[in-house]
Design a protein around this motif. Structure first.
Motif, short mmCIF file in Angstrom:
data_model
loop_
_atom_site.label_atom_id
_atom_site.label_comp_id
_atom_site.label_asym_id
_atom_site.label_seq_id
_atom_site.Cartn_x
_atom_site.Cartn_y
_atom_site.Cartn_z
N GLY A 62 -6.17 -32.73 49.42
CA GLY A 62 -7.07 -32.58 48.29
C GLY A 62 -7.01 -33.64 47.21
O GLY A 62 -7.75 -33.54 46.22
N PHE A 63 -6.19 -34.63 47.34
CA PHE A 63 -6.17 -35.70 46.35
C PHE A 63 -7.35 -36.63 46.58
O PHE A 63 -7.81 -36.79 47.70
CB PHE A 63 -4.86 -36.50 46.43
CG PHE A 63 -3.66 -35.76 45.91
CD1 PHE A 63 -3.33 -35.81 44.56
CD2 PHE A 63 -2.88 -35.00 46.76
CE1 PHE A 63 -2.24 -35.13 44.07
CE2 PHE A 63 -1.78 -34.31 46.28
CZ PHE A 63 -1.46 -34.37 44.93
N GLY A 64 -7.81 -37.25 45.51
CA GLY A 64 -8.91 -38.20 45.62
C GLY A 64 -8.45 -39.50 46.24
O GLY A 64 -7.26 -39.83 46.24
N PRO A 65 -9.40 -40.28 46.78
CA PRO A 65 -9.04 -41.55 47.42
C PRO A 65 -8.34 -42.53 46.47
O PRO A 65 -7.40 -43.22 46.87
CB PRO A 65 -10.37 -42.13 47.88
CG PRO A 65 -11.33 -41.01 47.87
CD PRO A 65 -10.84 -39.99 46.91
N GLY A 66 -8.77 -42.58 45.22
CA GLY A 66 -8.14 -43.49 44.26
C GLY A 66 -6.70 -43.13 43.99
O GLY A 66 -5.81 -44.00 43.95
N ALA A 104 -4.48 -43.87 47.13
CA ALA A 104 -4.18 -45.30 47.24
C ALA A 104 -3.21 -45.73 46.14
O ALA A 104 -2.31 -46.54 46.37
CB ALA A 104 -5.46 -46.11 47.16
N TRP A 105 -3.36 -45.18 44.94
CA TRP A 105 -2.47 -45.49 43.83
C TRP A 105 -1.03 -45.08 44.17
O TRP A 105 -0.09 -45.81 43.88
CB TRP A 105 -2.96 -44.77 42.58
CG TRP A 105 -2.16 -45.06 41.36
CD1 TRP A 105 -2.30 -46.13 40.53
CD2 TRP A 105 -1.10 -44.27 40.82
NE1 TRP A 105 -1.39 -46.06 39.51
CE2 TRP A 105 -0.64 -44.92 39.67
CE3 TRP A 105 -0.50 -43.08 41.21
CZ2 TRP A 105 0.40 -44.42 38.90
CZ3 TRP A 105 0.53 -42.57 40.44
CH2 TRP A 105 0.97 -43.25 39.30
N ALA A 106 -0.87 -43.91 44.80
CA ALA A 106 0.47 -43.43 45.16
C ALA A 106 1.14 -44.39 46.14
O ALA A 106 2.32 -44.71 46.00
CB ALA A 106 0.38 -42.02 45.76
N LEU A 107 0.38 -44.87 47.12
CA LEU A 107 0.94 -45.82 48.08
C LEU A 107 1.32 -47.12 47.39
O LEU A 107 2.37 -47.70 47.66
CB LEU A 107 -0.06 -46.08 49.21
CG LEU A 107 0.41 -47.03 50.30
CD1 LEU A 107 1.66 -46.51 50.98
CD2 LEU A 107 -0.70 -47.25 51.31
#
Length: 136
Positions: A86-90, A93-96
């Motif tokens: 359920g996290f957004g794509p942004g 990607a930020w987490a990675l």
């Protein structure tokens, strides 16, 4: 990024008991405490061929392979997993990106700490932390 790292450097050779050309100074009569766990092992003049004939080398190589395999197997799927829950794509990607970004100063900090405590202890603590983090 490099400016704060310069604060970790010793500016003068005399601060570590050396003369500017690397000779031991006359005032450096106190021998520094060694942080090496196995001085006999560390004193060996290592070559690649000699290291390849030791069990320690192969156990370390296997440990690195397994650890990095597990780490990158998780990293490859982290963004997709975050999207699936359920996290957004942004944000996914930020987490990675943050994992990579925080890994750089972490490695620098551990390198600095290993100069003071000893590399064997830092590698052991890092390996344990890695194993704990990989369990989740």
């Amino acid at each position: 990024m490099l400016a704060p790292i310069n604060l970790l450097l010793r500016k003068a050779a005399g601060g570590v008991g050396l003369e500017p050309d690397g000779d031991v100074s006359a005032s450096a009569s106190v021998r520094p405490v060694s942080n090496v766990v196995d001085p006999e092992w560390a004193a060996v003049d290592w070559t690649l061929a000699r290291a390849l004939r030791t069990a320690r080398f192969w156990w370390l190589a296997l440990g690195y392979f397994c650890g990095l395999y597990a780490w990158y197997a998780v990293q490859v799927h982290q963004t997709k997993y975050l999207l699936d829950i359920g996290f957004g794509p942004g944000l996914a990607a930020w987490a990675l990106g943050m994992v990579s970004l925080l890994g750089i100063p972490g490695q620098i900090l551990l390198g600095h700490l290993s100069d003071r405590v000893g590399r064997e202890w830092i590698w052991t603590a890092s390996g344990l932390g890695f194993a704990i983090a990989s369990r989740r």
